[in-house]
Design a protein around this motif. Structure first.
Motif, PDB file in Angstrom:
ATOM      1  N   TRP A  16       0.957  -1.240  -0.119  1.00 45.18           N
ATOM      2  CA  TRP A  16       0.043  -0.082  -0.179  1.00 45.18           C
ATOM      3  C   TRP A  16       0.814   1.304   0.103  1.00 45.18           C
ATOM      4  O   TRP A  16       1.902   1.282   0.714  1.00 45.18           O
ATOM      5  N   CYS A  17       0.272   2.427  -0.575  1.00 49.38           N
ATOM      6  CA  CYS A  17       1.194   3.515  -0.566  1.00 49.38           C
ATOM      7  C   CYS A  17       1.199   3.971   1.034  1.00 49.38           C
ATOM      8  O   CYS A  17       0.493   3.652   1.923  1.00 49.38           O
ATOM      9  N   SER A  18       2.459   4.829   1.096  1.00 51.79           N
ATOM     10  CA  SER A  18       2.738   4.967   2.551  1.00 51.79           C
ATOM     11  C   SER A  18       1.701   6.158   2.896  1.00 51.79           C
ATOM     12  O   SER A  18       1.147   6.908   2.051  1.00 51.79           O
ATOM     13  N   ALA A  19       1.378   6.013   4.242  1.00 50.24           N
ATOM     14  CA  ALA A  19       0.299   6.863   5.058  1.00 50.24           C
ATOM     15  C   ALA A  19      -1.187   6.537   4.381  1.00 50.24           C
ATOM     16  O   ALA A  19      -2.154   6.835   4.952  1.00 50.24           O
ATOM     17  N   CYS A  20      -1.250   5.296   3.921  1.00 49.74           N
ATOM     18  CA  CYS A  20      -2.732   4.928   3.303  1.00 49.74           C
ATOM     19  C   CYS A  20      -3.305   4.520   4.569  1.00 49.74           C
ATOM     20  O   CYS A  20      -2.882   3.769   5.682  1.00 49.74           O
ATOM     21  N   GLY A  21      -4.854   4.867   4.690  1.00 55.14           N
ATOM     22  CA  GLY A  21      -5.545   4.462   5.719  1.00 55.14           C
ATOM     23  C   GLY A  21      -5.740   3.167   5.989  1.00 55.14           C
ATOM     24  O   GLY A  21      -5.966   2.682   6.840  1.00 55.14           O
ATOM     25  N   GLY A  50      -9.361  -4.863  -4.905  1.00 55.87           N
ATOM     26  CA  GLY A  50      -9.198  -3.359  -4.859  1.00 55.87           C
ATOM     27  C   GLY A  50      -7.949  -3.182  -4.110  1.00 55.87           C
ATOM     28  O   GLY A  50      -7.158  -4.376  -3.410  1.00 55.87           O
ATOM     29  N   CYS A  51      -7.317  -1.906  -3.474  1.00 56.80           N
ATOM     30  CA  CYS A  51      -6.382  -1.963  -2.565  1.00 56.80           C
ATOM     31  C   CYS A  51      -6.667  -2.737  -1.257  1.00 56.80           C
ATOM     32  O   CYS A  51      -5.755  -3.441  -0.973  1.00 56.80           O
ATOM     33  N   SER A  52      -7.931  -2.438  -0.924  1.00 52.28           N
ATOM     34  CA  SER A  52      -8.323  -2.885   0.336  1.00 52.28           C
ATOM     35  C   SER A  52      -8.596  -4.434   0.251  1.00 52.28           C
ATOM     36  O   SER A  52      -8.369  -5.191   1.289  1.00 52.28           O
ATOM     37  N   PRO A 199      -8.635   7.698   4.436  1.00 50.98           N
ATOM     38  CA  PRO A 199      -8.079   8.656   3.416  1.00 50.98           C
ATOM     39  C   PRO A 199      -7.176   7.907   2.585  1.00 50.98           C
ATOM     40  O   PRO A 199      -6.504   6.953   3.066  1.00 50.98           O
ATOM     41  N   CYS A 200      -6.982   8.212   1.491  1.00 44.86           N
ATOM     42  CA  CYS A 200      -6.406   7.834   0.338  1.00 44.86           C
ATOM     43  C   CYS A 200      -5.425   8.817   0.131  1.00 44.86           C
ATOM     44  O   CYS A 200      -5.815   9.664  -0.841  1.00 44.86           O
ATOM     45  N   PRO A 201      -4.248   8.783   0.285  1.00 48.39           N
ATOM     46  CA  PRO A 201      -3.364  10.186   0.115  1.00 48.39           C
ATOM     47  C   PRO A 201      -2.933  10.183  -1.271  1.00 48.39           C
ATOM     48  O   PRO A 201      -2.762  11.293  -1.877  1.00 48.39           O
TER      49      PRO A 201
HETATM   50  S1  SF4 Z   1      -6.352   3.375  -1.400  1.00 45.38           S
HETATM   51 FE1  SF4 Z   1      -4.982   4.867  -2.123  1.00 45.38          FE
HETATM   52  S2  SF4 Z   1      -3.300   5.280  -0.574  1.00 45.38           S
HETATM   53 FE2  SF4 Z   1      -4.158   3.439  -0.288  1.00 45.38          FE
HETATM   54  S3  SF4 Z   1      -2.919   2.089  -1.498  1.00 45.38           S
HETATM   55 FE3  SF4 Z   1      -4.903   2.530  -2.575  1.00 45.38          FE
HETATM   56  S4  SF4 Z   1      -4.202   4.099  -3.909  1.00 45.38           S
HETATM   57 FE4  SF4 Z   1      -2.760   4.092  -2.144  1.00 45.38          FE
END
Ligand code: SF4
Ligand SMILES: Cc1ncc(C[n+]2csc(CCOP(=O)(O)OP(=O)(O)O)c2C)c(N)n1
Ligand SMILES: [Mg+2]
Lengths: 321, 635
Positions: A16-21, A50-52, A199-201
């Motif tokens: 995951w991207c850094s600081a991703c919720g 998804g990312c989730s 939050p999705c930075p």
């Molecule tokens: S939800 Fe947004 S911040 Fe988190 S991993 Fe996916 S793209 Fe990156």
């Protein structure tokens, strides 16, 4: 032997991207499992796409990373066949409220005893930031070419209208409180829904950490930023349906619906609605199949030395001529 | 063409929802309890009330597996049945017709559609016709008419029972029609009454009423037409016989082989199976507490598929049942089950497509779709049953294949099979074996769900099993089930999964792959429900000293090319018979074995009769046939 939080973590690389919720949510899940001391083999995380959706790979219990929008269907099938499992389904807002919205509504009608967590980031993270169903009308997050022309889904309202019997909201950066909410959701007898503001930075430059913290609005008295997020439990709000009467039910449903509409300057978190009076799905099954819980599909003995143990003689006799 | 000496082909028609089906059940059961073999089929529109539906029941003292074109006893209490079916009644046959219909005009039958009306007027070369016209024509063709006023018989029944309101209960016309038929034929009336009791077992007062009406009607017709010859000679009874409806084969198979979870979304003609399972959800278990089949009606077929997979992950034998439109929605999750090696069984009751197509009609349109369903490359098994009796045992096989090879199995059935009512040998539960393959009950040491093994099948844990934690994902994954995009792991995992197809071909016994009913110079090849009509047609040819062979392919994917090649050795003329437009098995044969010389295809939505197949094979053996013959029989 007592299990530690670390026992619920896998060594899988987290991309995951850094600081991703999402980090906050996965931590809260691991902490909640640890607090409840659920044996690892009795818990399963089902996730969407998804990312989730990657969450299931980071938790050291059974992990089933399913299909986009379909997580609730897999999760319910498993719970129905083996009601002994503690099942947490997770997925994105696009997953659960866009492509999977039909399953969301149908799951509410059933009220199986499991927990569903939506990672609500207002965007389709993994496909690079398109608008998700929770993004407000007219908003333009950074990767949208033009502002969003759809009205938003109200996840809390939809859950209540669909029949979820525990409806709550958490915030991904308040991990401890989120953990408490997950514990409450898992312990709830019936279908629990948790809308987690995440939050999705990378793609959502509107609902950011600063925005939730109210950096853009000042408290008139203290002259400090006035946080948007607050807890319902710090007010006199009572989410619980206490007794089986229409007036009580209607009051709790309407108050939750009205609360769910609060947004721009103040955003409630905590439990909006809780009803343990409505029957759980397994009880409804037991009305038809009395020994369902004691002898559920996953536990039934179907063969002895490779031959069926099912005795069909009564049915076959009724077909005999 | 005439009928065999000791057999009848009986037709009853009427508006959908008027009780034609229970009438046919009463008739079938009455004949079956006397020891006759039954083959009945039901045809109906996609409609709840009003459109024409009919049942043709063939009754014989020999083994029968199909319907024929001819009808020799027809009961008509509505004009549409007469208009649509009078020409099927053969010389020497009989029409029991409601006297009150004789003046009914073709133009006034709302449910008769324009193309049929036009064809009929054209045939008779008239501008308008009434029932009497076509009945006269039938009479000229040597058909006997037995006119009876259904209304006045009903009225007498009402008077006799002192229940005047019965006079308007035209629902009872059905049971009157059955009783007239059996009365004229002089079949023992006791079997009629017993059959009514069995049909309305749960509704005692309805049974009583029907029995009273039936007795009266039976005696009335027997007396009025006492010169009628006895059509069926008494026959002996085989105690091991059951009368089953098509969907009960797979349903009972599922109960027997331990399927304990079925999710489904309503669709014709598949949902009857699920409804039957749910009606019998509590199961007796030998020397144990009762078991149960959990039947869940889902919000759509995508959910049915997801729930079935979720359930299968707990080690429960799990299934769904659907038809074309629903199966289309299942394709994505099918691939998920493939990549995650989840054993599931999808019972695919085909109907005529594409899209909604002919939603209540028959077709074998989905063979190639089933084989190719789902994106990406993953292993699955496609297996087809040829008749109801087979479908019971095949269901057991399908679950074993799913467990042993850890993959999705698509069990091909169709509308013809599900809406037939047949007598067959009582299902023998003890002939079913249950093999769970490498399903684990206990874990020793470190567990990896997708561990590489010699036969490419990994020991399988289940949700809830201590020490057996695993991960599943629709992404490519490593041995534990975690996502990977490594090119070398990708090759190993793809090879592991897809090589299971050759294991399938090695391990499934030859006679489960394809069955030979004689491979002769001229040989039919087919799959699924044409089996019955083909076998009956071959017997008809045999009586004329024409010998034709028949190969029934049951395993359609992976295609058992070696088995089929060996069965086809020496065959000179190969005839592909199937119920679709493009000859889908033919395409597979072309790809894997050789191209068939002839195609006999039917895609009207109506099932094949043995008569049609007999005629087309005869043409082929006489070298008078075109490469492609299209069958058309049936209203
Ligand atoms: S939800 Fe947004 S911040 Fe988190 S991993 Fe996916 S793209 Fe990156
Ligand atoms: C059937 C299907 N359609 C489209 C996709 C592509 N897809 C992957 S993730 C995703 C959206 C993810 O958004 P969300 O559910 O909100 O999850 P997030 O990434 O924000 O956590 C989409 C559309 C897919 N995987 N499957
Ligand atoms: Mg999202």
């Amino acid at each position: 032997m007592e299990l530690k939080v670390g026992d619920y973590k896998t060594e899988v690389h987290n991309d995951w991207c850094s600081a991703c919720g999402d980090f906050g949510i996965v931590n809260a899940i691991q902490m909640a499992l640890c607090e409840m001391q659920i044996p690892r083999h009795r818990a399963a995380i089902f996730s969407g796409i998804g990312c989730s959706g990657k969450t299931s790979h980071f938790v050291n219990v059974f992990g089933v990373h399913t299909l986009h929008g379909r997580v609730l269907t897999f999760a319910q099938g498993a719970k129905l066949a083996n009601p002994d499992m503690e099942i947490i389904a997770v997925g994105g807002d696009g997953d659960g409220l866009g492509i999977g919205a039909g399953h969301f509504v149908a799951a509410g009608r059933r009220n199986l005893d499991l927990t569903y967590i939506i990672f609500n980031n207002g965007v389709y993270g993994l496909t690079k930031g398109q608008a998700s169903p929770t993004l407000k009308l007219g908003e333009k997050t950074k990767s949208l070419p033009t502002p969003n022309i759809n009205y938003n889904v109200n996840p809390i309202g939809l859950a209540i209208a669909s029949g979820f019997t525990f409806v709550a909201r958490g915030y991904a950066y308040d991990v401890r409180y989120l953990k408490d909410l997950i514990v409450a959701a898992v312990r709830h007898k019936g279908l629990a829904f948790l809308d987690v503001l995440q939050p999705c930075p990378t793609y959502n430059d509107i609902n950011t950490r600063d925005w939730y913290a109210g950096q853009d609005q000042t408290d008139e008295i203290t002259q400090k930023p006035r946080p948007r997020i607050y807890k319902l439990e710090d007010t006199d709000y009572d989410p619980v349906v206490h007794y089986d009467e229409e007036s009580e039910l209607n009051e709790k449903l309407t108050q939750a619906l009205i609360k769910s509409l609060e947004w721009d300057t103040k955003i409630p978190t905590g439990i909006f609605y809780k009803n343990e009076i409505i029957s759980q799905y397994d009880r409804r099954i037991m009305d038809k199949i009395p020994n369902y819980l004691e002898n559920p599909p996953a536990c039934q003995c179907i063969s002895a030395s490779g031959r069926p143990t099912t005795d069909l003689s009564k049915i076959l006799d009724s077909l005999s001529v | 063409m005439t009928l065999a000496s000791n057999e009848i082909s009986w037709l009853i028609g009427g508006p959908q929802g008027s009780g034609v089906e229970s009438a046919a059940n009463i008739f079938s059961r009455a004949c079956a309890t006397l020891g006759y073999q039954i083959f009945g089929k039901r045809e109906y529109y996609s409609n709840i009330k009003g459109e024409h539906s009919y049942f043709v029941v063939r009754v014989s003292d020999k083994t029968i597996r199909s319907n024929i074109n001819q009808v020799n006893l027809m009961v008509a209490f509505d004009a549409e049945t007469v208009f649509r079916h009078y020409s099927e009644v053969i010389k020497g046959g009989t029409i029991i017709c409601d006297l009150d219909l004789f003046d009914a005009k073709l133009d006034e039958v709302r449910t008769i559609d324009a193309p049929f009306r036009a064809r009929l007027l054209d045939q008779l070369n008239k501008d308008s016709i009434i029932v009497q016209d076509v009945l006269d024509l039938a009479k000229q063709n040597g058909v006997r008419l037995c006119p009876i006023s259904f209304r006045s018989v009903l009225s007498s029944v009402a008077d006799q029972l002192k229940m005047p309101h019965l006079k308007g209960m035209i629902r009872l016309f059905n049971v009157l029609g059955v009783s007239f038929s059996l009365g004229i034929m002089k079949m023992p009336s006791q079997s009629l009454l017993e059959s009514i009791d069995a049909t309305f077992a749960k509704k005692q007062s309805v049974a009583e009423l029907n029995k009273n009406a039936a007795s009266y009607a039976y005696n009335y017709a027997a007396a009025k037409f006492d010169d009628f010859p006895r059509l069926l000679k008494p026959t002996s009874k085989n105690p091991q016989t059951i009368l089953v409806q098509g969907h009960q084969g797979t349903a009972l198979g599922k109960m027997a082989c331990g399927c304990r979870f079925q999710s489904y979304y309503p669709i014709t003609p598949a949902s009857d199976e699920s409804v039957f399972l749910e009606s019998n959800e509590i199961l007796d278990v030998k020397e144990n507490r009762p078991g149960s089949t959990l039947v869940i009606q889902t919000e759509d077929e995508i959910s049915a598929m997801g729930m079935m997979i979720g359930s299968a992950l707990t080690g429960t034998r799990s299934s769904t049942s659907t038809s074309g439109p629903g199966f289309s929605l299942m394709a994505e999750a099918l691939g998920w089950a493939g990549i995650n090696e989840v054993p599931i069984v999808i019972t695919l009751y085909q109907r005529s497509g594409p899209s909604t197509g002919l939603p209540t009609r028959h077709g074998q349109d989905d063979l190639l779709f089933a084989i190719h369903a789902g994106h990406g490359e993953f292993p699955k098994i496609v297996y087809a049953s040829g008749d109801v009796e087979e479908s019971f045992y095949d269901t057991g096989r399908c679950f074993n294949y799913a467990d042993e090879f850890q993959l999705p199995v698509i069990h091909m059935m169709d509308k013809f099979l599900t809406s037939s009512v047949v007598t067959c040998k009582k299902f023998d539960v003890d002939k079913i074996t249950i093999s769970r393959g490498k399903l684990l009950e206990k874990i020793d040491g470190k567990y990896k769900r997708f561990a590489f093994t010699e036969d490419n099948i990994s020991p399988r844990s289940k949700l809830g099993l201590e020490g057996g934690i695993f991960w599943n994902t629709g992404d490519e994954s490593d041995e534990e089930g975690h996502i990977t995009e490594d090119p070398e792991v990708r090759i190993k995992k793809m090879d592991k999964r897809n090589s299971k197809l050759s294991v399938v071909l090695q391990k499934i016994p030859q006679d489960e792959q394809a069955v030979s009913f004689g491979s002769l110079d001229t040989c039919v090849i087919s799959w699924g429900s044409p089996k019955g009509p083909i076998l009956d047609a071959l017997e008809m040819l045999k009586e004329e000293k024409i010998e034709v062979g028949f190969i029934q392919v049951k395993l359609l994917h992976p295609f058992p090319a070696d088995r089929v090649k060996s069965l086809l050795k020496g065959v000179k003329i190969l005839v592909d018979i199937e119920a679709n437009q493009t000859g889908q098995l033919g395409q597979l044969l072309k790809q894997h074995v050789c191209e068939p010389d002839y195609y006999v295809l039917k895609y009207t939505g109506r099932p094949m009769t043995s008569t049609e197949i007999y005629e087309s094979l005869k043409k082929i053996t006489e070298k008078k046939a075109q490469k492609r013959q299209v069958l058309r029989h049936g209203a």
